[in-house]
Design a protein around this motif. Sequence first.
Motif, PDB file in Angstrom:
ATOM      1  N   PRO A  92       0.833  -1.198   0.000  1.00  0.00           N
ATOM      2  CA  PRO A  92       0.000   0.000   0.000  1.00  0.00           C
ATOM      3  C   PRO A  92       0.872   1.255   0.000  1.00  0.00           C
ATOM      4  O   PRO A  92       1.941   1.281   0.614  1.00  0.00           O
ATOM      5  CB  PRO A  92      -0.796  -0.125   1.307  1.00  0.00           C
ATOM      6  N   THR A  93       0.403   2.294  -0.686  1.00  0.00           N
ATOM      7  CA  THR A  93       1.233   3.492  -0.851  1.00  0.00           C
ATOM      8  C   THR A  93       1.595   4.133   0.483  1.00  0.00           C
ATOM      9  O   THR A  93       2.718   4.600   0.664  1.00  0.00           O
ATOM     10  CB  THR A  93       0.504   4.514  -1.739  1.00  0.00           C
ATOM     11  N   VAL A  94       0.663   4.168   1.413  1.00  0.00           N
ATOM     12  CA  VAL A  94       0.969   4.796   2.692  1.00  0.00           C
ATOM     13  C   VAL A  94       2.009   3.991   3.459  1.00  0.00           C
ATOM     14  O   VAL A  94       2.844   4.552   4.184  1.00  0.00           O
ATOM     15  CB  VAL A  94      -0.310   4.991   3.529  1.00  0.00           C
ATOM     16  N   ALA A  95       1.996   2.662   3.295  1.00  0.00           N
ATOM     17  CA  ALA A  95       2.999   1.830   3.961  1.00  0.00           C
ATOM     18  C   ALA A  95       4.387   2.122   3.406  1.00  0.00           C
ATOM     19  O   ALA A  95       5.363   2.217   4.166  1.00  0.00           O
ATOM     20  CB  ALA A  95       2.644   0.351   3.776  1.00  0.00           C
ATOM     21  N   VAL A  96       4.489   2.274   2.085  1.00  0.00           N
ATOM     22  CA  VAL A  96       5.785   2.599   1.477  1.00  0.00           C
ATOM     23  C   VAL A  96       6.258   3.974   1.941  1.00  0.00           C
ATOM     24  O   VAL A  96       7.422   4.164   2.317  1.00  0.00           O
ATOM     25  CB  VAL A  96       5.685   2.557  -0.062  1.00  0.00           C
ATOM     26  N   ALA A  97       5.355   4.967   1.904  1.00  0.00           N
ATOM     27  CA  ALA A  97       5.741   6.325   2.299  1.00  0.00           C
ATOM     28  C   ALA A  97       6.208   6.358   3.752  1.00  0.00           C
ATOM     29  O   ALA A  97       7.155   7.076   4.095  1.00  0.00           O
ATOM     30  CB  ALA A  97       4.567   7.277   2.099  1.00  0.00           C
ATOM     31  N   SER A  98       5.567   5.578   4.600  1.00  0.00           N
ATOM     32  CA  SER A  98       5.966   5.539   6.006  1.00  0.00           C
ATOM     33  C   SER A  98       7.384   5.016   6.178  1.00  0.00           C
ATOM     34  O   SER A  98       8.135   5.480   7.048  1.00  0.00           O
ATOM     35  CB  SER A  98       4.992   4.670   6.803  1.00  0.00           C
ATOM     36  N   LEU A  99       7.774   4.052   5.351  1.00  0.00           N
ATOM     37  CA  LEU A  99       9.125   3.507   5.446  1.00  0.00           C
ATOM     38  C   LEU A  99      10.191   4.569   5.157  1.00  0.00           C
ATOM     39  O   LEU A  99      11.342   4.426   5.565  1.00  0.00           O
ATOM     40  CB  LEU A  99       9.287   2.331   4.483  1.00  0.00           C
ATOM     41  N   GLY A 100       9.824   5.632   4.437  1.00  0.00           N
ATOM     42  CA  GLY A 100      10.773   6.706   4.178  1.00  0.00           C
ATOM     43  C   GLY A 100      11.305   7.363   5.438  1.00  0.00           C
ATOM     44  O   GLY A 100      12.380   7.979   5.421  1.00  0.00           O
ATOM     45  N   LEU A 101      10.580   7.242   6.558  1.00  0.00           N
ATOM     46  CA  LEU A 101      11.054   7.805   7.825  1.00  0.00           C
ATOM     47  C   LEU A 101      12.322   7.122   8.314  1.00  0.00           C
ATOM     48  O   LEU A 101      13.048   7.676   9.152  1.00  0.00           O
ATOM     49  CB  LEU A 101       9.966   7.687   8.897  1.00  0.00           C
ATOM     50  N   VAL A 150       9.284   7.190  16.319  1.00  0.00           N
ATOM     51  CA  VAL A 150       9.297   7.030  14.863  1.00  0.00           C
ATOM     52  C   VAL A 150       9.236   5.554  14.491  1.00  0.00           C
ATOM     53  O   VAL A 150       8.482   5.154  13.590  1.00  0.00           O
ATOM     54  CB  VAL A 150      10.543   7.699  14.257  1.00  0.00           C
ATOM     55  N   LEU A 151      10.026   4.730  15.165  1.00  0.00           N
ATOM     56  CA  LEU A 151       9.990   3.291  14.886  1.00  0.00           C
ATOM     57  C   LEU A 151       8.604   2.716  15.153  1.00  0.00           C
ATOM     58  O   LEU A 151       8.096   1.897  14.368  1.00  0.00           O
ATOM     59  CB  LEU A 151      11.033   2.569  15.745  1.00  0.00           C
ATOM     60  N   ALA A 152       7.975   3.131  16.244  1.00  0.00           N
ATOM     61  CA  ALA A 152       6.627   2.650  16.551  1.00  0.00           C
ATOM     62  C   ALA A 152       5.639   3.106  15.483  1.00  0.00           C
ATOM     63  O   ALA A 152       4.753   2.349  15.072  1.00  0.00           O
ATOM     64  CB  ALA A 152       6.195   3.156  17.924  1.00  0.00           C
ATOM     65  N   SER A 153       5.801   4.346  15.009  1.00  0.00           N
ATOM     66  CA  SER A 153       4.924   4.862  13.956  1.00  0.00           C
ATOM     67  C   SER A 153       5.037   4.026  12.694  1.00  0.00           C
ATOM     68  O   SER A 153       4.021   3.627  12.093  1.00  0.00           O
ATOM     69  CB  SER A 153       5.279   6.315  13.647  1.00  0.00           C
ATOM     70  N   VAL A 154       6.269   3.729  12.271  1.00  0.00           N
ATOM     71  CA  VAL A 154       6.481   2.930  11.060  1.00  0.00           C
ATOM     72  C   VAL A 154       5.849   1.555  11.220  1.00  0.00           C
ATOM     73  O   VAL A 154       5.156   1.057  10.314  1.00  0.00           O
ATOM     74  CB  VAL A 154       7.986   2.809  10.753  1.00  0.00           C
ATOM     75  N   PHE A 155       6.060   0.923  12.371  1.00  0.00           N
ATOM     76  CA  PHE A 155       5.516  -0.424  12.587  1.00  0.00           C
ATOM     77  C   PHE A 155       3.990  -0.420  12.584  1.00  0.00           C
ATOM     78  O   PHE A 155       3.354  -1.295  11.976  1.00  0.00           O
ATOM     79  CB  PHE A 155       6.029  -0.996  13.911  1.00  0.00           C
ATOM     80  N   VAL A 156       3.387   0.552  13.254  1.00  0.00           N
ATOM     81  CA  VAL A 156       1.923   0.587  13.336  1.00  0.00           C
ATOM     82  C   VAL A 156       1.311   0.835  11.955  1.00  0.00           C
ATOM     83  O   VAL A 156       0.292   0.234  11.601  1.00  0.00           O
ATOM     84  CB  VAL A 156       1.460   1.662  14.345  1.00  0.00           C
ATOM     85  N   VAL A 157       1.933   1.718  11.153  1.00  0.00           N
ATOM     86  CA  VAL A 157       1.416   1.947   9.799  1.00  0.00           C
ATOM     87  C   VAL A 157       1.475   0.655   8.989  1.00  0.00           C
ATOM     88  O   VAL A 157       0.528   0.309   8.274  1.00  0.00           O
ATOM     89  CB  VAL A 157       2.202   3.073   9.101  1.00  0.00           C
ATOM     90  N   GLN A 158       2.586  -0.089   9.102  1.00  0.00           N
ATOM     91  CA  GLN A 158       2.680  -1.363   8.377  1.00  0.00           C
ATOM     92  C   GLN A 158       1.628  -2.358   8.886  1.00  0.00           C
ATOM     93  O   GLN A 158       0.977  -3.061   8.106  1.00  0.00           O
ATOM     94  CB  GLN A 158       4.085  -1.974   8.530  1.00  0.00           C
TER      95      GLN A 158
END
Length: 288
Positions: free
Chosen positions: A235-244, A273-281
């Motif tokens: 999903p696009t939002v998952a990819v964009a989140s990984l940019g962090l 930030v790590l928690a944010s990336v994981f939760v979005v995924q």
Amino acid sequence: MTAILRYWRDVISTALAPTIWGSTYLVTTQFLPPNRPFTAALLRALPAGLLLLLWTRRLPLRSEWGRLLILAALNIGFFQALLFVAAYRLPGGLAAVLGAIQPLLVMLLAWGADGRAPARATLAAAAAGVVGMAVLLLSPQTRFEPIGMVAALLGAVCMASGVWLTRRWKMTLPVLSLTGWQLLLGGLMLAPLAMVFDVPLPPLSVKQWSAYAYLCLAGALLAYALWFRGVSRLPTVAVASLGLLSPLTAVVLGWLCLSQRMTGTSLLGLLMVLASVFVVQWTSVRTR
């Protein structure tokens, strides 16, 4: 279960791209000739694009050239130029915080254009990523320079739009060919900027040649191939989140290699930030 494992495997491989990009600051400041930002971007993108196209030997359909030019401009040409303008005018922390709004921008694009409202948990996690990046990187001495801030915001818009359009348009080119054409065309867009604004390169040492080779082969060829593969599968939002993970990696490398200070507050921001990336995924895979 197999589908979930495949999803997380794609997440991990895509996450390698921003992790590699996070080493760009260290390599640029420690090994490259100074004050040649557009030359560095050009030498990273153009040779990598040529190598990929020599390997794949695929031409886009005649009807796809317009879209390909737009994607190359958004993902490579415009984004790289704006990124370096922001990097030279803003502290790295502020530039990273402004860039962290990319997942939110992708959600707004998908919501406004496709009618796909984001899940509340995903929206909250993406917002928490911006807050965590601010806690990690901002300080009372941060300088807010208007041109740099506009460049950073426009760069985030370009990258978010590029990710969203790449997934939405579903080009017929294989991933490696699509990556090669974007790097080649984006590099050609950067060439005039390098010739006009950067001074010519001096004779380069072996260390400097090696640094440019790393930025080209790892930072462009490998990283963008993994990135666009992830864009086509996640999903696009998952990819964009990984940019962090890119500024996060830069901070960790600065602490490990350059003895840069990391306080308890910085560690809290890093964990946020790590928690944010994981939760979005996690919320993205649950939504799927």
